[in-house]
Motif scaffolding. Structure first.
Motif, mmCIF file in Angstrom:
data_model
loop_
_atom_site.group_PDB
_atom_site.id
_atom_site.type_symbol
_atom_site.label_atom_id
_atom_site.label_comp_id
_atom_site.label_asym_id
_atom_site.label_seq_id
_atom_site.Cartn_x
_atom_site.Cartn_y
_atom_site.Cartn_z
ATOM 1 N N ASP A 1 -5.211 31.094 -22.320
ATOM 2 C CA ASP A 1 -5.378 30.378 -21.374
ATOM 3 C C ASP A 1 -6.814 29.678 -21.226
ATOM 4 N N MET A 2 -6.970 28.405 -21.552
ATOM 5 C CA MET A 2 -8.162 27.860 -21.725
ATOM 6 C C MET A 2 -9.056 27.438 -20.570
ATOM 7 N N SER A 3 -8.389 27.293 -19.379
ATOM 8 C CA SER A 3 -8.728 26.705 -18.324
ATOM 9 C C SER A 3 -10.029 27.317 -17.728
ATOM 10 N N PRO A 4 -11.253 26.727 -17.393
ATOM 11 C CA PRO A 4 -12.436 27.116 -17.078
ATOM 12 C C PRO A 4 -12.541 27.902 -15.628
ATOM 13 N N VAL A 5 -13.420 28.370 -15.281
ATOM 14 C CA VAL A 5 -13.946 29.017 -13.996
ATOM 15 C C VAL A 5 -14.785 27.574 -13.599
ATOM 16 N N ASP A 6 -14.139 27.095 -12.489
ATOM 17 C CA ASP A 6 -14.877 25.518 -12.338
ATOM 18 C C ASP A 6 -15.293 25.665 -10.640
ATOM 19 N N PRO A 7 -16.653 26.085 -10.765
ATOM 20 C CA PRO A 7 -16.953 25.900 -9.164
ATOM 21 C C PRO A 7 -17.060 24.679 -8.245
ATOM 22 N N GLU A 8 -16.833 23.566 -9.163
ATOM 23 C CA GLU A 8 -16.426 22.119 -8.420
ATOM 24 C C GLU A 8 -14.907 21.933 -8.022
ATOM 25 N N ALA A 9 -14.151 22.855 -8.514
ATOM 26 C CA ALA A 9 -12.804 22.854 -8.022
ATOM 27 C C ALA A 9 -12.649 22.578 -6.594
ATOM 28 N N ILE A 10 -13.556 23.329 -5.756
ATOM 29 C CA ILE A 10 -13.390 23.152 -4.432
ATOM 30 C C ILE A 10 -13.534 21.476 -3.830
ATOM 31 N N TYR A 11 -14.209 20.808 -4.697
ATOM 32 C CA TYR A 11 -14.640 19.370 -4.565
ATOM 33 C C TYR A 11 -13.713 18.509 -4.960
ATOM 34 N N ASP A 12 -12.617 19.096 -5.752
ATOM 35 C CA ASP A 12 -11.528 18.079 -6.492
ATOM 36 C C ASP A 12 -10.430 17.881 -5.442
ATOM 37 N N PHE A 13 -10.477 16.647 -4.749
ATOM 38 C CA PHE A 13 -9.180 16.317 -3.804
ATOM 39 C C PHE A 13 -8.607 15.160 -4.323
ATOM 40 N N LYS A 14 -7.697 15.698 -5.421
ATOM 41 C CA LYS A 14 -6.841 14.768 -6.129
ATOM 42 C C LYS A 14 -5.784 14.041 -5.177
ATOM 43 N N SER A 15 -5.008 13.426 -5.568
ATOM 44 C CA SER A 15 -3.852 12.747 -4.551
ATOM 45 C C SER A 15 -2.967 12.147 -5.306
ATOM 46 N N ILE A 16 -1.571 12.144 -4.960
ATOM 47 C CA ILE A 16 -0.539 11.475 -5.554
ATOM 48 C C ILE A 16 0.143 10.672 -4.583
ATOM 49 N N GLY A 17 0.162 9.091 -4.792
ATOM 50 C CA GLY A 17 0.797 8.359 -3.772
ATOM 51 C C GLY A 17 1.653 7.116 -4.394
ATOM 52 N N ASN A 18 2.217 6.521 -3.337
ATOM 53 C CA ASN A 18 3.251 5.429 -4.017
ATOM 54 C C ASN A 18 3.091 4.333 -2.636
ATOM 55 N N SER A 19 3.182 3.222 -3.159
ATOM 56 C CA SER A 19 3.331 2.108 -2.059
ATOM 57 C C SER A 19 4.073 0.820 -2.515
ATOM 58 N N GLU A 20 4.791 0.225 -1.561
ATOM 59 C CA GLU A 20 5.747 -0.769 -1.734
ATOM 60 C C GLU A 20 5.823 -1.899 -0.913
ATOM 61 N N THR A 21 5.731 -3.181 -1.367
ATOM 62 C CA THR A 21 5.720 -4.428 -0.378
ATOM 63 C C THR A 21 7.250 -4.717 -0.079
ATOM 64 N N LEU A 22 7.436 -4.825 1.055
ATOM 65 C CA LEU A 22 8.568 -5.166 1.610
ATOM 66 C C LEU A 22 9.086 -6.463 1.217
ATOM 67 N N PRO A 23 10.302 -6.884 1.003
ATOM 68 C CA PRO A 23 10.803 -8.099 0.640
ATOM 69 C C PRO A 23 10.495 -9.194 1.576
ATOM 70 N N GLU A 24 10.214 -8.931 2.835
ATOM 71 C CA GLU A 24 9.695 -9.848 3.756
ATOM 72 C C GLU A 24 8.966 -9.037 4.753
ATOM 73 N N ASP A 25 7.952 -9.664 5.511
ATOM 74 C CA ASP A 25 7.538 -8.852 6.692
ATOM 75 C C ASP A 25 8.660 -8.551 7.660
ATOM 76 N N THR A 26 8.369 -7.403 8.261
ATOM 77 C CA THR A 26 9.467 -7.047 9.202
ATOM 78 C C THR A 26 8.984 -5.919 10.475
ATOM 79 N N THR A 27 9.702 -6.063 11.451
ATOM 80 C CA THR A 27 9.481 -4.970 12.245
ATOM 81 C C THR A 27 10.653 -4.082 12.725
ATOM 82 N N ASP A 28 11.560 -4.395 11.835
ATOM 83 C CA ASP A 28 13.060 -3.607 11.738
ATOM 84 C C ASP A 28 12.609 -2.156 11.502
ATOM 85 N N GLU A 29 12.719 -1.322 12.509
ATOM 86 C CA GLU A 29 12.206 0.175 12.324
ATOM 87 C C GLU A 29 13.417 0.712 11.377
ATOM 88 N N ALA A 30 14.535 0.238 11.363
ATOM 89 C CA ALA A 30 15.528 1.158 10.254
ATOM 90 C C ALA A 30 15.049 0.765 8.826
#
Length: 420
Positions: A238-267
């Protein structure tokens, strides 16, 4: 003294507080010492769940996640207390300050455990002397017991700290593995849960030693890249380090998508939110991480963009949890104008295997139900090609009376601020 320190290796401590919440309560009220004590979120309710318990209670069969009624049946004289977060945070902060006085290489993992890299601490004594001094100081000054694992890497240090509880100190070197580690059942290995353990048992891997000897290709077919990683750790790598900076590491995973047309249709909007939640959940699962913060991005027809986020009390990674929080944010912040693009992101990620969960006091019973529901919905979706309950999730599912910040995250923020 240098003879105790490897020339080209590391010396890592894993400090694990024993029965932390119950021990803090006993330190605050000495009359509780030697008695069966349990912490529960709702001790007045018959259906409450045990969060943690003292060793005296455990000796009677009381276990974490056990229903309160069952625990009282096993231990009629059980003393049940509500959690006191301020008390636990204060004790934890003092414990980590003691660790930081030994070395700057301290990595908190949760409120009651952390890693230290003492590879450059020869002037303070041998590793065993340093561990004994730290354990004694925590006991004398805070009246709290802890166990310490000493090893050449984080994984082995974690395994070592579990071998003697309470108040144990265990040294686990690579040469000790055939005798101390490999005879253990594979389910006892850090990073292997019940499901993974069952899968491994199914191919004849019953002990950690069996995992070491297993066919790497068979492990990869069964568990993917995680199979290879588990085998490496079982071998002591196990080569993982003891990392004091890990508490600063706010990684993220996200996805976005553009709709085919502007809409207010809640469904249409809810359908896209569900799709995005599914994609994010899939990526979280693939990377074996979980997060606490969900962020929603709304881009309107005129390209004006807003982002809103909320931090949950529990880690989340499932499609249903992410979708629920995202729709709650949407209901709160959408102004009714046509939407061009939506994005969903989970932030504040940590590896699943790095979590030693303090049971969520507010949502545990809810989570038990969610896991069963999620499995049923997954099976029905696979059978019919779509989720038959999709319309059931248009309502807000996040309770507004629950705390909006995580006790664990608050603690890490406190630790970070103390360092600055």
């Amino acid at each position: 003294m240098s003879k105790w320190y490897p020339k080209n290796g590391r010396v890592i401590f894993h400090v694990d507080m024993n029965s932390f919440y119950a021990s803090v309560e006993a330190a605050h009220d000495p009359s509780l010492k030697g008695k069966p004590v349990a912490i529960a979120g709702n001790p007045e309710e018959r259906r409450g769940i045990i969060v943690t318990s003292s060793y005296e209670a455990r000796a009677k069969g009381v276990r974490t996640t056990m229903p309160l009624w069952q625990a009282k049946r096993l231990c009629p004289d059980l003393i049940v207390l509500r959690p006191n977060f301020d008390r636990y945070r204060a004790a934890s902060s003092k414990m980590f300050k003691m660790m930081a006085e030994i070395t700057s290489l301290v990595q908190p993992v949760s409120i009651d455990e952390g890693y230290l890299d003492i590879s450059s601490c020869q002037s303070l004594g041998s590793p065993l002397e340093i561990a004994t001094q730290l354990q004694t100081r925590i006991k004398n000054e805070l009246d709290l017991p802890c166990s310490i694992g000493i090893a050449p890497n984080k994984f082995l240090a974690k395994m070592a700290s579990d071998m003697k509880k309470p108040m144990g100190i265990t040294v686990l070197r690579k040469r000790d593995l055939p005798e101390k580690l490999w005879p253990l059942q594979v389910a006892e290995m850090y990073g292997i849960g019940q499901k993974t353990g069952t899968k491994l048992n199914g191919i004849g891997v019953n002990t950690i030693g069996d995992l070491v000897q297993a066919d790497p290709y068979q492990l990869k077919r069964l568990l993917g890249v995680n199979g290879e990683r588990l085998q490496r750790r079982a071998k002591g790598d196990d080569m993982s380090p003891v990392d004091p900076e890990a508490i600063y590491d706010f990684k993220s995973i996200g996805n976005s998508e553009t709709l085919p047309e502007d809409t207010t249709d809640e469904a249409v909007i809810l359908s896209l939110l569900r799709k995005l939640a599914r994609k994010v959940s899939t990526r979280l699962t693939r990377k074996e991480v979980v997060g606490q913060t969900v962020q929603l991005m709304i881009r309107y027809f005129d390209r004006r963009t807003i982002t809103r986020s909320v931090t949950q009390t529990a880690y989340l990674a499932t499609e249903l949890d992410i979708f629920s929080v995202a729709t709650d944010l949407f209901d709160q912040h959408w102004d009714g104008r046509p939407i061009r693009l939506l994005g969903v992101t989970v932030q504040g990620l940590i590896e699943r295997n790095q979590i030693v969960e303090q049971l969520d006091l507010f949502r545990y019973q809810e989570q038990i139900g969610d896991e069963a529901i999620n499995e049923v919905i997954k099976q029905l979706t696979e059978r019919y090609g779509k989720n038959p309950f999709v319309n059931q999730f248009t309502e807000k599912n996040v309770a507004h009376d629950q705390p909006r910040t995580s006790f664990q995250k608050d603690f890490l923020d406190d630790f970070r601020n103390d360092k600055e």
